[in-house]
Design a protein around this motif. Sequence first.
Motif: not given
Length: 76
Positions: A15-27
């Motif tokens: 799994i890849r995560v790009d940057g910081t996540i601050n909301s469900p939409q960003e996730a």
Amino acid sequence: MGKDLRKKVQLYVVIRVDGTINSPQEANDRIAVTKVLPDFEEATKEVERLNKLNGSKGAYYFCRTTRYYRTILDSD
């Protein structure tokens, strides 16, 4: 007449995560499954490789175990 059986196959997801996540939409926008592999050691090596390759670009990789269920026809 046969009956359906479900066979469970264990797999490993990279799994890849790009940057910081601050909301469900960003996730939704920043988390992606990049690979599905059959071997834990192979998955962890791929995670290490990708983190070295793309870590400075803000991407973070990790792996998780998952299962794939396939149906098998068993004849009586």
